[in-house]
Enzyme design. Structure first.
Site, short mmCIF file in Angstrom:
data_model
loop_
_atom_site.label_atom_id
_atom_site.label_comp_id
_atom_site.label_asym_id
_atom_site.label_seq_id
_atom_site.Cartn_x
_atom_site.Cartn_y
_atom_site.Cartn_z
N ARG A 64 64.59 -20.42 -56.84
CA ARG A 64 65.42 -21.47 -57.52
C ARG A 64 65.91 -20.34 -58.88
O ARG A 64 65.97 -19.35 -58.78
CB ARG A 64 64.28 -22.29 -58.27
N GLY A 65 66.80 -21.30 -59.19
CA GLY A 65 67.88 -20.49 -60.43
C GLY A 65 69.09 -20.70 -59.73
O GLY A 65 69.10 -19.79 -58.97
N ASP A 254 73.30 -24.89 -64.18
CA ASP A 254 73.39 -24.90 -62.64
C ASP A 254 74.63 -25.23 -62.17
O ASP A 254 74.99 -24.87 -61.10
CB ASP A 254 72.23 -26.02 -61.91
N ASN A 264 72.20 -28.63 -66.39
CA ASN A 264 71.30 -27.97 -66.34
C ASN A 264 69.79 -28.87 -66.19
O ASN A 264 69.76 -30.06 -66.15
CB ASN A 264 71.20 -27.25 -67.90
#
Length: 382
Positions: A64-65, A254, A264
């Site tokens: 993720r991220g 994001d 985000n």
């Protein structure tokens, strides 16, 4: 706060995390991930031998991220190419795995283009697959370099915004460290740089409900690096501001729309409102690969809606007993509906500055963002 006796001295770096890597065992190539769903209890690797396995890992948040998702998307396309599978289909599957994170589609499309270019030049499938892997590795290296530049720009900005020589008390949300990046991260990398320079007094870590990325992941990274940190529930942030204990808020992103609106992890927007009221700088740290100039404004950002069970159940750590539909402990009456957006949108007027590897934008405007992105070869394109 973390046990000070267990912390490493300032300037002593923790061993680098192996978060994502390409592997070529005898049974065939694979993308190997540090399974973030098992942290902090266990550092376990997850081997993705094909694109569907990688898509599952993305959807379940094993990886993720935003920046790391871009890297994963790139390696996923390279994996499809190495296996002789449909590269265009693989890129599409990967891009759709998490719609809000623009880096994911960027990485997948970029490596797919490299594959097509090599194939279009008359290279055979094997040579085109080699070109795809080389492009994925380049993306990985570029992100690591961008992380370092963002950390330095961010640290310099903190020095300008918070003069006086005292230590910085920074509040962060979700996880933005090495677990989301090819390098030390985005917002967390700035805090880590401040720590290593001796200017971090306190890192306030939002728990980040419902999946606790702050409690499980940011606290894990802060402890590994010997940083002074304390964990708080998301709902306690207001009282922290009221007590005058926050010098700046620093988060990742994001997706950043063309007007400077920031998507985000959900819970970011309330922090921006609190920061504005309390006259505290609100900083967004993200690489230019997170900027999507084709998304006009915040209302145009598709926000991922996740399963209700993430809210109606409390997900246990690995090995703990589970009884709910989603594998966790049920905490709400059966049949309870839940509102569970993965992200929220912060408008540009609430953002003090956006820090990228190309420099800082402040005030945040569409014109400023476009000018900065024009200097970068990493701007998101279709």
């Amino acid at each position: 706060m973390a046990d000070q006796d267990a912390q490493s001295p300032v300037g002593i770096e923790a061993p680098a995390l192996s978060v994502l890597r390409w592997d070529e065992p005898p049974e065939g190539p694979a993308v190997v991930l540090l399974d973030q769903t098992r942290l902090p209890a266990e550092e376990a690797e997850l081997v993705c031998a094909d694109v569907p396995a990688l898509v599952r890992a993305i959807r379940t948040l094993a990886v993720r991220g935003a920046p790391l998702l871009g890297i994963a998307g790139g390696y996923g396309v390279a994996l499809a190419a190495a296996r002789g599978e449909d590269v265009a289909q693989a890129a599409e599957l990967l891009e759709q795995a998490r719609p809000t994170a623009v880096n994911l589609g960027y990485g997948a499309r970029r490596v797919a283009r490299a594959y097509r270019a090599a194939a279009g030049n008359g290279s055979g499938p094997e040579a085109a697959a080699v070109a795809a892997l080389a492009e994925a590795r380049s993306l990985h290296q570029e992100d690591a370099a961008a992380s370092g530049r963002m950390a330095q720009y961010g640290l310099e900005l903190l020095g300008e915004l918070l003069p006086g020589g005292g230590g910085h008390r920074l509040l962060t949300h979700c996880n933005t460290g090495a677990l989301v990046s090819g390098g030390a991260g985005t917002a967390f990398a700035v805090a880590l740089r401040a720590h290593r320079k001796g200017t971090l007094r306190q890192l306030w870590v939002d728990e980040t409900r419902p999946l606790l990325q702050g409690a499980r992941l940011t606290a894990y990274e802060a402890a590994r690096n010997g940083m002074p940190y304390s964990l708080l529930t998301d709902s306690a942030a207001g009282s922290l501001f009221a007590a005058g204990e926050v010098d700046a808020v620093i988060i990742g992103a994001d997706r950043i729309a063309a007007d400077g609106s920031v998507a985000n992890k959900v819970g970011s927007y309330p922090l921006a409102v609190l920061a504005k009221y309390h006259h505290v700088p609100f900083l967004v740290v993200a690489p230019t690969t997170t900027v999507d100039l084709e998304t006009v404004d915040g209302t145009s950002i598709v926000v991922e809606q996740r399963s209700a069970t993430e809210v109606t159940e409390f997900t246990s750590m690995p090995g703990a007993p589970a009884g709910g539909e989603g594998g966790g402990t049920v905490v709400a009456p059966l049949g309870t509906h839940a509102y569970n957006p993965a992200f929220d949108i912060t408008p540009p007027e609430l953002v003090t500055a956006i820090v990228t590897e190309e420099g800082v934008i402040s005030p945040v405007t569409g014109v400023g963002l476009a000018e900065l992105c024009a200097r970068s070869s990493q701007v998101t394109i279709s």
